[in-house]
Structures are given as structure tokens and as C-alpha cells.
Design an enzyme around this catalytic site. Structure first.
Site, mmCIF file in Angstrom:
data_model
loop_
_atom_site.group_PDB
_atom_site.id
_atom_site.type_symbol
_atom_site.label_atom_id
_atom_site.label_comp_id
_atom_site.label_asym_id
_atom_site.label_seq_id
_atom_site.Cartn_x
_atom_site.Cartn_y
_atom_site.Cartn_z
ATOM 1 C CG HIS A 247 -89.829 71.455 23.478
ATOM 2 N ND1 HIS A 247 -88.502 70.757 23.435
ATOM 3 C CD2 HIS A 247 -90.117 71.703 22.198
ATOM 4 C CE1 HIS A 247 -88.446 70.514 22.127
ATOM 5 N NE2 HIS A 247 -89.577 70.946 21.244
ATOM 6 C CD GLU A 306 -96.573 74.097 16.987
ATOM 7 O OE1 GLU A 306 -96.349 74.914 16.072
ATOM 8 O OE2 GLU A 306 -96.531 73.012 16.761
HETATM 9 N N1 ACO Z 1 -99.701 72.733 29.814
HETATM 10 C C1 ACO Z 1 -99.878 72.386 31.348
HETATM 11 N N2 ACO Z 1 -99.196 71.447 31.824
HETATM 12 C C2 ACO Z 1 -98.004 70.944 30.969
HETATM 13 C C3 ACO Z 1 -97.851 71.387 29.705
HETATM 14 C C4 ACO Z 1 -98.514 72.489 29.104
HETATM 15 N N3 ACO Z 1 -98.623 72.739 27.842
HETATM 16 N N4 ACO Z 1 -96.524 71.043 29.412
HETATM 17 C C5 ACO Z 1 -96.371 70.052 30.363
HETATM 18 N N5 ACO Z 1 -97.205 70.176 31.264
HETATM 19 C C6 ACO Z 1 -97.152 69.397 32.699
HETATM 20 C C7 ACO Z 1 -97.342 68.163 32.355
HETATM 21 O O1 ACO Z 1 -98.932 67.902 32.622
HETATM 22 C C8 ACO Z 1 -96.634 67.169 33.276
HETATM 23 O O2 ACO Z 1 -97.200 67.375 34.566
HETATM 24 P P1 ACO Z 1 -97.638 66.050 35.705
HETATM 25 O O3 ACO Z 1 -95.987 65.551 35.801
HETATM 26 O O4 ACO Z 1 -98.129 66.684 36.721
HETATM 27 O O5 ACO Z 1 -98.099 65.221 34.833
HETATM 28 C C9 ACO Z 1 -95.348 68.176 33.405
HETATM 29 O O6 ACO Z 1 -95.838 69.266 33.064
HETATM 30 C C10 ACO Z 1 -94.262 67.526 32.715
HETATM 31 O O7 ACO Z 1 -94.835 67.366 31.456
HETATM 32 P P2 ACO Z 1 -94.259 66.309 30.447
HETATM 33 O O8 ACO Z 1 -95.613 65.504 29.858
HETATM 34 O O9 ACO Z 1 -93.189 65.509 31.079
HETATM 35 O O10 ACO Z 1 -93.703 66.984 29.358
HETATM 36 P P3 ACO Z 1 -93.235 66.089 28.051
HETATM 37 O O11 ACO Z 1 -91.837 66.496 27.681
HETATM 38 O O12 ACO Z 1 -93.950 64.885 27.842
HETATM 39 O O13 ACO Z 1 -94.417 67.026 26.933
HETATM 40 C C11 ACO Z 1 -95.121 68.438 25.370
HETATM 41 C C12 ACO Z 1 -93.675 67.991 26.047
HETATM 42 C C13 ACO Z 1 -96.113 67.474 24.654
HETATM 43 C C14 ACO Z 1 -94.832 69.540 24.255
HETATM 44 C C15 ACO Z 1 -96.114 69.186 26.434
HETATM 45 O O14 ACO Z 1 -95.133 70.367 27.001
HETATM 46 C C16 ACO Z 1 -97.431 69.545 25.812
HETATM 47 O O15 ACO Z 1 -98.355 68.877 25.919
HETATM 48 N N6 ACO Z 1 -97.332 70.871 25.597
HETATM 49 C C17 ACO Z 1 -98.842 71.591 24.774
HETATM 50 C C18 ACO Z 1 -98.826 71.102 23.463
HETATM 51 C C19 ACO Z 1 -97.816 71.858 22.490
HETATM 52 O O16 ACO Z 1 -97.782 72.998 22.610
HETATM 53 N N7 ACO Z 1 -97.229 70.982 21.635
HETATM 54 C C20 ACO Z 1 -96.424 71.585 20.662
HETATM 55 C C21 ACO Z 1 -94.835 71.397 21.129
HETATM 56 S S1 ACO Z 1 -93.630 71.994 19.915
HETATM 57 C C22 ACO Z 1 -93.595 70.911 18.736
HETATM 58 O O17 ACO Z 1 -93.879 69.741 18.718
HETATM 59 C C23 ACO Z 1 -93.397 71.456 17.275
#
Ligand code: ACO
Length: 364
Positions: A247, A306
Site C-alpha cells: 500500500h 483487497e
Molecule cells: N508484490 C510484490 N512487490 C511489491 C508489491 C506487491 N504487492 N507492492 C510493492 N512491491 C514492491 C515494488 O515492486 C517495489 O519494489 P522496487 O522498489 O524493487 O521496484 C517496492 O515494493 C515499493 O513499491 P512501490 O511501487 O513504491 O509501492 P507503491 O506505493 O507505488 O504501490 C501498490 C502501492 C500499487 C498498492 C503496490 O503495493 C501494488 O502493486 N500492490 C498489488 C496490487 C494491489 O493489491 N492493489 C490494491 C491496493 S489497495 C487499493 O487501492 C484499494
């Protein structure tokens, strides 16, 4: 040079009285009430009234009755739900029908916009399954009528309570991507429908409200608890993100995950057989958190809303193709509150960009 992240992380872009997301403590407050005091205790209509309090000059005397009347009013649009529209996808079809409601700022339109995803979503689910749509019953509660319109028969009290808890849990959540989109559009004075459609369009992406459908795919592919760890490791090795985890704001567990897990447990107490699915989800959750900790030791990645959304909506009989539309059935209340707040106090949202391309006036 830029001094902000590409995802505007940490940037504050609005003042709001609507909700507070405390990412460090894992707390969500909606207009002064902790989520735990609302979800499972207040019906969705009451939270709608709470969110919209003070944002319309002529609020109805009873939000539940007004929302029931709005469901009835929008049902006429269901005749436009044809195969071509349905073939675009369920949330896309619902979005197209919502665009037919016209634009404006009235409380009547606002109520129709909240009623619309429920009425159109239920009808789309039925038509896609080869069944006839069921008209709304304006005298029922919103969650009860939504289940009835979807199934063609009355739901049990426990199911209605669980869906009410879900709609309340997702009703508002700070300046998430869809709410920001809605506020930007509202700031141009384009109208509530335009703001809501912007929110819905942002919501449907898999990084936001489009995640719970893929969560079901993940659970189905994993199949049994012992497969969880190798499946998740292989998925991360391919560079995939684990749906239902991570998140932007929460650095600890998303409080909505627990609210929804409680709602799933409530369904079990009501006689619904969710034991196997819940055990699988818990095993997947434990394995995912362990694997993410190992792979990203510097980044606290936790369960988000989710994972248990998927479990709850599946147990309530919604097809995964409808999950995002069901999310929108709750979140529309928040988008509209934010749109009204933006119009009441805010200016046009118009940030700037830093140009980093070539300049015609600089010799190569
Ligand atoms: N699985 C694997 N790796 C992850 C995940 C995940 N679910 N979430 C973040 N990371 C990793 C990223 O790849 C990134 O790694 P890197 O720096 O090597 O590229 C690191 O953790 C930091 O992630 P960010 O991209 O900075 O996180 P951000 O805040 O941009 O993204 C998000 C948040 C989009 C929710 C992300 O965690 C994600 O894609 N989760 C999966 C999709 C999901 O569950 N979405 C629902 C969110 S809740 C809602 O919107 C209602």
C-alpha cells in the site's frame, strides 16, 4: 531537478474533513469515527448521510428512503444494457450507463450516482448469466436490495450485514488515486457525474480497485495451503506483484483487511461454508508476508483491503468480474463527498510539470 516522487508520494494535495488514513498506526477515521465503530454497526445509508452532511443545501429527511427512490429512478437505464456494452466488461458497462445520467451538482443526481452502480451492476451480472434483471425495491435497505437484485431472491440477515460492512469499509479512504482523480475533475466544475466517472475509471486499474479479481485467480491457482510459498516465490521471481499486498500509505496492516476478515467470519457464523477458503487465504497471507519480508526487507509490505474483499465478495456470490463494480458501489459515496468539498472550498487543481525534454532554442 524534481523534489517529488513519480507517484507524488508524501505530497499533500487537499484539506479534508472526510477521512484520515494513518499509515503508521494502521488507523482509518471517517468524519471523526474509527472504521471499527462504523463497519458492522452502521448501515451504508447512515455512513452516506455522515459523509455528505453539510455538503448539500437540501438533504433528504431520510437517506435510506431517498436512496431507495434513486435506485428506482435509475432502473429505466437498464434497457440500454445490451450485449455490445456487456462485451466491454462489467465495470465498463456500468460506467457507460452511468454516463447517461447527465451532469450537475444536485443531491438528487448525487443519490442516483450512488444507486447506479448497484442497480446497473446487479442487472449486468444477471444479464451476463443469461437471466433477466430484477427491478429495485425502494423500501428495502441498500445492501439487502443489492443482494436481492443480484440473486433474484432475498438474502439472509448475515449476508446483508456482511455486505453493509463491506460498503461502509470502502466508502472513503483519504486521497487515494480514484478520489484524487474525482477531485481534479470536480475542481474544474465539470459536475458530479464527470467526477464520479473519473473516480471509477481510476479505480478499475489492477493497482487500485481492480486487484480483488486477480486475488481470486491467485487463490485458485495456488489451490491448497502447501502450494502457497512455492507459487508466490515463482510469481515474484517473474517480477509479478502479489495482489492484495502492499500500500502507498500503510506501513502496517490495512485496518480494512481486519474489518473485512471479521465480516467473512460473520458469514461463517451465519452458516456460510467459508472455512476452506478462509484457511487457504490465511495460509497465502502468511506465506506472502514471509516471502515479501525476505525479498524486500527495507519495504514493509503488508496485507491490504483487497485480499479479504475478494473472499467476502466471492462468499456473497458476486462473480470476480463484478468485484470492482461492487467496490464502486461503496466508494461513490466518498467520491461525491470529496467532489462537493472540492467545489465548496477548493480552487482549480492545476499543478505544474518540470520539462526535461529537448529545447528548440538550445543548439545541439
Ligand atoms: N508484490 C510484490 N512487490 C511489491 C508489491 C506487491 N504487492 N507492492 C510493492 N512491491 C514492491 C515494488 O515492486 C517495489 O519494489 P522496487 O522498489 O524493487 O521496484 C517496492 O515494493 C515499493 O513499491 P512501490 O511501487 O513504491 O509501492 P507503491 O506505493 O507505488 O504501490 C501498490 C502501492 C500499487 C498498492 C503496490 O503495493 C501494488 O502493486 N500492490 C498489488 C496490487 C494491489 O493489491 N492493489 C490494491 C491496493 S489497495 C487499493 O487501492 C484499494
Amino acid at each position: 531537478m524534481t523534489d517529488f516522487g513519480d507517484g507524488l508520494e508524501g505530497v499533500v494535495a487537499a484539506h479534508t474533513v472526510l477521512s484520515d488514513v494513518d499509515g503508521a498506526a494502521g488507523r482509518l477515521v471517517i468524519r471523526g469515527h474509527a472504521l471499527d465503530d462504523l463497519a458492522g454497526h452502521w448501515p451504508f445509508e447512515a455512513v452516506l448521510g455522515l459523509l455528505w452532511d453539510g455538503f448539500f443545501a437540501d438533504p433528504p429527511a431520510r437517506w435510506d428512503q431517498a436512496l431507495g427512490a434513486a435506485r428506482q429512478a435509475v432502473y429505466a437505464e437498464v434497457t440500454a444494457l445490451d450485449d455490445r456494452l456487456l462485451s466491454t466488461g462489467l465495470v465498463e458497462a456500468v460506467r457507460a450507463l452511468m454516463a447517461r445520467l447527465g451532469d450537475g451538482e444536485s443531491v438528487d443526481l448525487a443519490l442516483r450516482l450512488v444507486a447506479a452502480p448497484a442497480v446497473f451492476g446487479a442487472a449486468a451480472i444477471r444479464i451476463a448469466a443469461g437471466k433477466r434483471p430484477v427491478p429495485p425495491d425502494p423500501g428495502m435497505g441498500h445492501a439487502a436490495d443489492l443482494l436481492r437484485m443480484t440473486r433474484g431472491g432475498a438474502a439472509r440477515r448475515g449476508e446483508i450485514d456482511a455486505l453493509d460492512a463491506y460498503l461502509v469499509t470502502v466508502a472513503d479512504h483519504g486521497l487515494n488515486a480514484s478520489t484524487f482523480a474525482a477531485r481534479v475533475v470536480a475542481s474544474t466544475r465539470a459536475g458530479l457525474t464527470s467526477a464520479v466517472l473519473a473516480g471509477l475509471s481510476a479505480l478499475k486499474g489492477p493497482l487500485h480497485g481492480g486487484a480483488p479479481g486477480p486475488v481470486i485467480d491467485m487463490l485458485d491457482q495456488i489451490g491448497a495451503p502447501q502450494n502457497a510459498r512455492p507459487w508466490l516465490e515463482a510469481s515474484l521471481a517473474r517480477g509479478d506483484r502479489l495482489m492484495g499486498f502492499g500500500h502507498r500509505v500503510y506501513r502496517v496492516r490495512d485496518p480494512r483487511a481486519d474489518a473485512l476478515k471479521r465480516a467473512v467470519a460473520g458469514l461463517a457464523a451465519d452458516g456460510e461454508d467459508v472455512t476452506g477458503r478462509l484457511a487457504l487465504a490465511e495460509a497465502v497471507e502468511a506465506a506472502a508476508l514471509a516471502v515479501l519480508r525476505q525479498r524486500k526487507p527495507d519495504r514493509p509490505l503488508q496485507t491490504n483491503v483487497e485480499l479479504y474483499t475478494a473472499l467476502l465478495l466471492e462468499a456473497l456470490g458476486f462473480p470476480p468480474t463484478a468485484f470492482t463494480a461492487v467496490f464502486a458501489m461503496g466508494r461513490t459515496a466518498g467520491w461525491i463527498a470529496h467532489a462537493r468539498e472540492q467545489v465548496a472550498g477548493g480552487r482549480l487543481i492545476r499543478p505544474q510539470s518540470v520539462y526535461i525534454g529537448p529545447r528548440a532554442d538550445v543548439a545541439a
